[in-house]
Design a protein around this motif. Structure first.
Motif, PDB file in Angstrom:
ATOM      1  N   THR A  84       0.847  -1.195   0.000  1.00 42.08           N
ATOM      2  CA  THR A  84       0.000   0.000   0.000  1.00 42.08           C
ATOM      3  C   THR A  84       0.882   1.244   0.000  1.00 42.08           C
ATOM      4  OG1 THR A  84      -0.127  -0.014   2.431  1.00 42.08           O
ATOM      5  CG2 THR A  84      -1.893  -1.147   1.213  1.00 42.08           C
ATOM      6  N   TYR A  85       0.372   2.281  -0.616  1.00 38.05           N
ATOM      7  CA  TYR A  85       1.076   3.564  -0.666  1.00 38.05           C
ATOM      8  C   TYR A  85       0.039   4.657  -0.464  1.00 38.05           C
ATOM      9  CZ  TYR A  85       3.579   7.621  -2.459  1.00 38.05           C
ATOM     10  OH  TYR A  85       4.141   8.853  -2.599  1.00 38.05           O
ATOM     11  N   ILE A 165      -3.018  31.816  16.090  1.00 35.32           N
ATOM     12  CA  ILE A 165      -1.670  31.778  16.633  1.00 35.32           C
ATOM     13  C   ILE A 165      -0.702  30.948  15.802  1.00 35.32           C
ATOM     14  CG2 ILE A 165      -2.522  32.116  18.979  1.00 35.32           C
ATOM     15  CD1 ILE A 165      -2.135  29.142  19.428  1.00 35.32           C
ATOM     16  N   GLU A 166      -1.221  30.039  14.892  1.00 34.97           N
ATOM     17  CA  GLU A 166      -0.277  29.183  14.175  1.00 34.97           C
ATOM     18  C   GLU A 166      -0.938  28.631  12.898  1.00 34.97           C
ATOM     19  OE1 GLU A 166       2.782  26.025  15.829  1.00 34.97           O
ATOM     20  OE2 GLU A 166       0.783  25.161  15.617  1.00 34.97           O
ATOM     21  N   THR A 167      -0.190  28.510  11.828  1.00 30.60           N
ATOM     22  CA  THR A 167      -0.601  27.830  10.591  1.00 30.60           C
ATOM     23  C   THR A 167       0.415  26.726  10.311  1.00 30.60           C
ATOM     24  OG1 THR A 167      -1.609  29.824   9.689  1.00 30.60           O
ATOM     25  CG2 THR A 167      -1.042  28.067   8.139  1.00 30.60           C
ATOM     26  N   ASN A 168      -0.063  25.489  10.217  1.00 26.33           N
ATOM     27  CA  ASN A 168       0.822  24.324  10.042  1.00 26.33           C
ATOM     28  C   ASN A 168       0.444  23.617   8.753  1.00 26.33           C
ATOM     29  OD1 ASN A 168       2.568  22.245  10.322  1.00 26.33           O
ATOM     30  ND2 ASN A 168       1.625  21.350  12.146  1.00 26.33           N
ATOM     31  N   LYS A 169       1.336  23.548   7.803  1.00 26.03           N
ATOM     32  CA  LYS A 169       1.159  22.816   6.549  1.00 26.03           C
ATOM     33  C   LYS A 169       2.152  21.660   6.524  1.00 26.03           C
ATOM     34  CE  LYS A 169      -0.381  26.815   3.875  1.00 26.03           C
ATOM     35  NZ  LYS A 169      -0.158  27.642   2.661  1.00 26.03           N
ATOM     36  N   PHE A 170       1.618  20.473   6.359  1.00 24.86           N
ATOM     37  CA  PHE A 170       2.514  19.317   6.365  1.00 24.86           C
ATOM     38  C   PHE A 170       2.036  18.273   5.358  1.00 24.86           C
ATOM     39  CE2 PHE A 170      -0.723  18.505   9.501  1.00 24.86           C
ATOM     40  CZ  PHE A 170      -1.041  17.167   9.334  1.00 24.86           C
ATOM     41  N   ARG A 171       2.951  17.397   4.963  1.00 28.99           N
ATOM     42  CA  ARG A 171       2.699  16.317   4.006  1.00 28.99           C
ATOM     43  C   ARG A 171       3.252  15.026   4.600  1.00 28.99           C
ATOM     44  NH1 ARG A 171       2.818  16.783  -2.142  1.00 28.99           N
ATOM     45  NH2 ARG A 171       2.546  14.629  -2.862  1.00 28.99           N
ATOM     46  N   ASP A 172       2.410  13.994   4.582  1.00 28.85           N
ATOM     47  CA  ASP A 172       2.862  12.704   5.098  1.00 28.85           C
ATOM     48  C   ASP A 172       2.663  11.633   4.028  1.00 28.85           C
ATOM     49  OD1 ASP A 172       0.207  10.938   6.079  1.00 28.85           O
ATOM     50  OD2 ASP A 172      -0.096  13.119   5.989  1.00 28.85           O
ATOM     51  N   THR A 173       3.616  10.721   3.936  1.00 29.16           N
ATOM     52  CA  THR A 173       3.611   9.611   2.974  1.00 29.16           C
ATOM     53  C   THR A 173       3.854   8.312   3.725  1.00 29.16           C
ATOM     54  OG1 THR A 173       4.475  11.052   1.245  1.00 29.16           O
ATOM     55  CG2 THR A 173       4.651   8.686   0.886  1.00 29.16           C
ATOM     56  N   THR A 174       3.010   7.315   3.435  1.00 34.09           N
ATOM     57  CA  THR A 174       3.114   6.018   4.116  1.00 34.09           C
ATOM     58  C   THR A 174       3.230   4.916   3.075  1.00 34.09           C
ATOM     59  OG1 THR A 174       1.763   6.824   5.953  1.00 34.09           O
ATOM     60  CG2 THR A 174       2.021   4.437   5.736  1.00 34.09           C
ATOM     61  N   THR A 175       4.225   4.074   3.222  1.00 32.36           N
ATOM     62  CA  THR A 175       4.430   2.903   2.361  1.00 32.36           C
ATOM     63  C   THR A 175       4.481   1.671   3.244  1.00 32.36           C
ATOM     64  OG1 THR A 175       5.709   4.263   0.824  1.00 32.36           O
ATOM     65  CG2 THR A 175       5.876   1.872   0.581  1.00 32.36           C
ATOM     66  N   ALA A 176       3.676   0.658   2.880  1.00 32.91           N
ATOM     67  CA  ALA A 176       3.593  -0.551   3.709  1.00 32.91           C
ATOM     68  C   ALA A 176       3.611  -1.790   2.836  1.00 32.91           C
ATOM     69  CB  ALA A 176       2.325  -0.529   4.568  1.00 32.91           C
ATOM     70  N   LEU A 177       4.211  -2.836   3.312  1.00 36.67           N
ATOM     71  CA  LEU A 177       4.278  -4.141   2.664  1.00 36.67           C
ATOM     72  C   LEU A 177       3.946  -5.197   3.710  1.00 36.67           C
ATOM     73  CD1 LEU A 177       5.006  -5.674   0.027  1.00 36.67           C
ATOM     74  CD2 LEU A 177       7.323  -5.893   0.944  1.00 36.67           C
ATOM     75  N   GLN A 178       2.931  -6.024   3.415  1.00 28.40           N
ATOM     76  CA  GLN A 178       2.477  -7.016   4.396  1.00 28.40           C
ATOM     77  C   GLN A 178       2.416  -8.401   3.764  1.00 28.40           C
ATOM     78  OE1 GLN A 178      -1.736  -7.542   5.832  1.00 28.40           O
ATOM     79  NE2 GLN A 178      -0.876  -6.711   7.730  1.00 28.40           N
ATOM     80  N   LEU A 179       2.866  -9.395   4.484  1.00 30.42           N
ATOM     81  CA  LEU A 179       2.795 -10.804   4.089  1.00 30.42           C
ATOM     82  C   LEU A 179       1.963 -11.550   5.127  1.00 30.42           C
ATOM     83  CD1 LEU A 179       5.498 -13.124   2.705  1.00 30.42           C
ATOM     84  CD2 LEU A 179       4.352 -13.816   4.804  1.00 30.42           C
ATOM     85  N   ARG A 180       1.006 -12.374   4.617  1.00 27.45           N
ATOM     86  CA  ARG A 180       0.154 -13.162   5.497  1.00 27.45           C
ATOM     87  C   ARG A 180       0.163 -14.608   5.019  1.00 27.45           C
ATOM     88  NH1 ARG A 180      -4.067 -12.135   9.044  1.00 27.45           N
ATOM     89  NH2 ARG A 180      -3.767  -9.916   8.650  1.00 27.45           N
ATOM     90  N   GLN A 181       0.562 -15.518   5.905  1.00 28.39           N
ATOM     91  CA  GLN A 181       0.630 -16.941   5.597  1.00 28.39           C
ATOM     92  C   GLN A 181      -0.303 -17.713   6.535  1.00 28.39           C
ATOM     93  OE1 GLN A 181       2.305 -19.135   3.315  1.00 28.39           O
ATOM     94  NE2 GLN A 181       0.837 -20.456   4.342  1.00 28.39           N
ATOM     95  N   PRO A 182      -1.350 -18.377   5.974  1.00 28.26           N
ATOM     96  CA  PRO A 182      -2.217 -19.171   6.849  1.00 28.26           C
ATOM     97  C   PRO A 182      -1.445 -20.336   7.471  1.00 28.26           C
ATOM     98  CG  PRO A 182      -3.258 -18.773   4.711  1.00 28.26           C
ATOM     99  CD  PRO A 182      -1.824 -18.364   4.582  1.00 28.26           C
ATOM    100  N   LEU A 183      -1.589 -20.513   8.765  1.00 26.39           N
ATOM    101  CA  LEU A 183      -0.997 -21.636   9.471  1.00 26.39           C
ATOM    102  C   LEU A 183      -2.038 -22.696   9.800  1.00 26.39           C
ATOM    103  CD1 LEU A 183       1.388 -19.715  11.915  1.00 26.39           C
ATOM    104  CD2 LEU A 183       1.917 -20.699   9.678  1.00 26.39           C
ATOM    105  N   ILE A 184      -3.153 -22.278  10.327  1.00 28.06           N
ATOM    106  CA  ILE A 184      -4.269 -23.187  10.624  1.00 28.06           C
ATOM    107  C   ILE A 184      -5.526 -22.547  10.049  1.00 28.06           C
ATOM    108  CG2 ILE A 184      -5.618 -24.322  12.406  1.00 28.06           C
ATOM    109  CD1 ILE A 184      -3.210 -24.220  14.234  1.00 28.06           C
ATOM    110  N   ASN A 185      -6.068 -23.146   8.996  1.00 20.20           N
ATOM    111  CA  ASN A 185      -7.268 -22.622   8.349  1.00 20.20           C
ATOM    112  C   ASN A 185      -8.029 -23.805   7.754  1.00 20.20           C
ATOM    113  OD1 ASN A 185      -9.225 -21.318   6.763  1.00 20.20           O
ATOM    114  ND2 ASN A 185      -7.875 -19.568   6.404  1.00 20.20           N
TER     115      ASN A 185
END
Length: 579
Positions: A84-85, A165-185
């Motif tokens: 995900t990005y 009193i304040e102005t805040n401008k920000f940019r955030d970027t998130t990158t995620a990689l996930q692995l899921r392996q069934p063990l008992i299903n």
């Protein structure tokens, strides 16, 4: 021999009628044979049907789809990886309100100063000293580019100050990689077995449909051959009756025949014409069916080999054929796999009550960048000459609190009193554009246990539903087994009976030919009549037509018997084609 007193048809008229009928017959035959057509045999018809027949093409597509069921079931047991990005741009504005108490002089000065400093740039100082008292002001006020919301009550004892009193401008970027392996299903295991059963069912069903295509092609091809044979017999009979009518008319004109003989022959001839038209229509329909199945337009058809050996070494008794059908019939095998798939569907539904355990590993990286425009923490003073002239004769000033204030570009009307103007200006510029950057990386490896507790009764209802469908699949398989065995018995009996029927009709045809010759001779000797000759020829044509039908029925029974037993191959079809 007596004669009937009727007016005979003039010979010129009869000749014209014969010519017209022959012309119509030739036109009809030319219309039945389409232009650009070619000869066709059974083997070539089967190869063309494999490419052109819509039913078989649909079966190929169903086979391709069914083969994917095993892969889909296996995928539930293999690891899944997802990436995900996410990127966002955010803007935050903060405001603050304050209620302060002040003196009357200060209130007057504040009101005057507020009207003056609206939309002005602030200039900061490290310290501020009042011009009259010489002491720093303790009361301070926040001022921004927006209108300063300073309000004074009727008694002049309090003010409300609401300030951005304040102005805040920000940019955030998130990158995620996930692995899921069934063990008992347990559900995934049942899904994998179900996918294997469904793929095997599609393979068995396709094998049955391929054998069914052989039978359908042979049926349509034999139907076209029989229609062609029927037309040939009808045409032969019509030609014979034309000759018979000519003979009768000649004998009548010479005084040797009777008008009754002429009328009887004419009636038989009209009936033969009707039969010929019917045979031509049947041939056209049969050819169109073959064209629709094979896509080949043919003018003629190669004959089938009728003297093949139809006895099988695989089975000799009905019980042997039943055993072959139970083990080799593709449709019954597909139904057994369908029952197995329904059983696994029950297991999959019951797995909704069981826990699931997965291995989860993930990597998550976050990038954060912000730009902040804060108000300086130092004091800010306001000086106004007009304010000084309208107050109590002294220049009053208002100092704000230590909270940060927003700095934006505008025309400055503020004066700043400071021990060092250069020092305060450099501090202000340093705080003008604050930037923050942060990068975070998170690695996670663990197990996830999912224990179902309550789903509103959906799992139990689903289990009961698929259990009922399992019983339905078993009942449908039993019904289909009965149908296959009944059809198997019928085709076995038909193969045996058509063998005897062919032998009997061959004798009937041979006897019919002899009878026609004998009747003609007897008629010439005066023992038989013209009607006896017509009837003998009609019986001969009927016997020949039934013999052709019996031969094709015998060959088709041979193919259908092997199809229901599940042992039909292309070699059997090639044997009928004479290859």
């Amino acid at each position: 021999m007596s004669t009937v007193d009727v007016n005979p048809i003039p010979p010129s008229t009869r000749s014209a009628q014969r010519r017209m009928r022959l012309i119509c017959l030739n036109v009809a035959l030319a219309w039945v044979a389409p232009a650009g057509a070619e000869a066709l045999d059974l083997a070539r018809a089967y190869e063309a049907a494999r490419l052109n027949d819509p039913t078989f093409r649909a079966a190929i597509a169903a086979l391709d789809a069914g083969r994917e069921e095993k892969i889909l079931g296996r995928a539930q047991l293999l690891p899944s990886i997802a990436a995900t990005y996410t990127t966002n741009r955010n803007t935050t504005r903060s405001t603050q309100g304050q209620v302060t108490a002040s003196t009357e002089a200060t209130q007057t000065s504040t009101a005057t100063s507020t009207s003056t400093i609206t939309n002005d740039r602030l200039q900061t100082a490290s310290a501020f000293t009042g011009p009259l008292s010489g002491q720093p002001r303790e009361s301070q006020r926040r001022v921004t580019d927006s209108d300063a919301a300073t309000q004074t009550d009727s008694t002049g004892h309090s003010t409300v100050d609401e300030t951005e009193i304040e102005t805040n401008k920000f940019r955030d970027t998130t990158t995620a990689l996930q692995l899921r392996q069934p063990l008992i299903n347990f559900g995934a295991m049942a899904g994998y077995r179900q996918g294997k059963a469904l793929s095997a069912a599609s393979e068995a069903r396709f094998r049955s449909q391929q054998q069914e295509l052989m039978v359908r092609v042979a049926e349509v091809y034999a139907g076209a051959l029989f229609a062609e044979e029927s037309r040939r017999l009808a045409l032969t009979q019509l030609v014979t009756l034309n000759e018979q009518q000519t003979t009768n008319e000649r004998m009548l004109s010479s005084g040797e025949g009777t008008q009754t003989d002429v009328l009887e022959t004419r009636a038989k001839r009209a009936l033969a014409e009707a039969q010929l038209i019917e045979a031509e229509d049947a041939l056209l329909v049969a050819r169109n069916r073959l064209i629709a199945m094979t896509g080949v337009r043919a003018t003629s058809f190669a004959p089938l080999k009728t003297d093949i050996v139809t006895t099988s070494t695989l089975a000799s008794t009905p019980e042997d054929w039943h055993g072959l059908a139970m083990t080799q019939n593709g449709l019954l095998e597909a139904l057994r796999y369908q029952v197995e798939a329904a059983h696994q569907e029950v297991n999959k539904a019951e797995s909704g009550h069981y826990p699931r355990l997965d291995l989860v590993a993930s990597v998550r990286r976050e990038n954060f960048r912000s730009n902040v425009n804060p108000i300086s923490n130092t004091t800010t003073s306001v000086g106004d000459s007009s304010s000084t002239s309208t107050t109590t004769g002294s220049t009053s000033s208002v100092s704000t609190g230590s909270a940060p204030l927003l700095n934006e570009s505008s025309n400055s009307n503020f004066t700043t009193t400071s021990n060092s103007a250069a020092t305060s200006s450099s501090r202000f510029n340093a705080e003008q554009n604050l930037a923050t950057r942060r990068r975070t990386t998170n690695h996670v490896v663990g197990v996830e246990l999912n224990v179902p507790l309550f789903s509103g009764g959906a799992v139990s209802a689903r289990t009961r539903q698929v259990a009922a469908r399992l019983i339905q699949a078993q009942a449908e398989m039993d019904a289909r087994v009965d149908e296959v065995l009944l059809e198997l018995n019928r085709q076995l009996r038909l193969q045996q009976s058509t063998t005897l029927r062919v032998q009997a009709l061959e004798q009937a045809v041979e006897s019919g030919r002899i009878a026609v010759d004998a009747t003609i001779k007897s008629t010439a000797a005066g023992v038989r009549t013209n009607l006896d000759v017509l009837n003998a020829r009609e019986r001969l044509v009927t016997a020949e037509r039934e013999l052709a039908d019996a031969r094709y029925a015998h060959l088709l029974a041979f193919l259908r018997l092997r199809f229901n037993a599940g042992v039909l191959t292309e070699d059997d079809l090639m044997q009928l084609a004479g290859r």
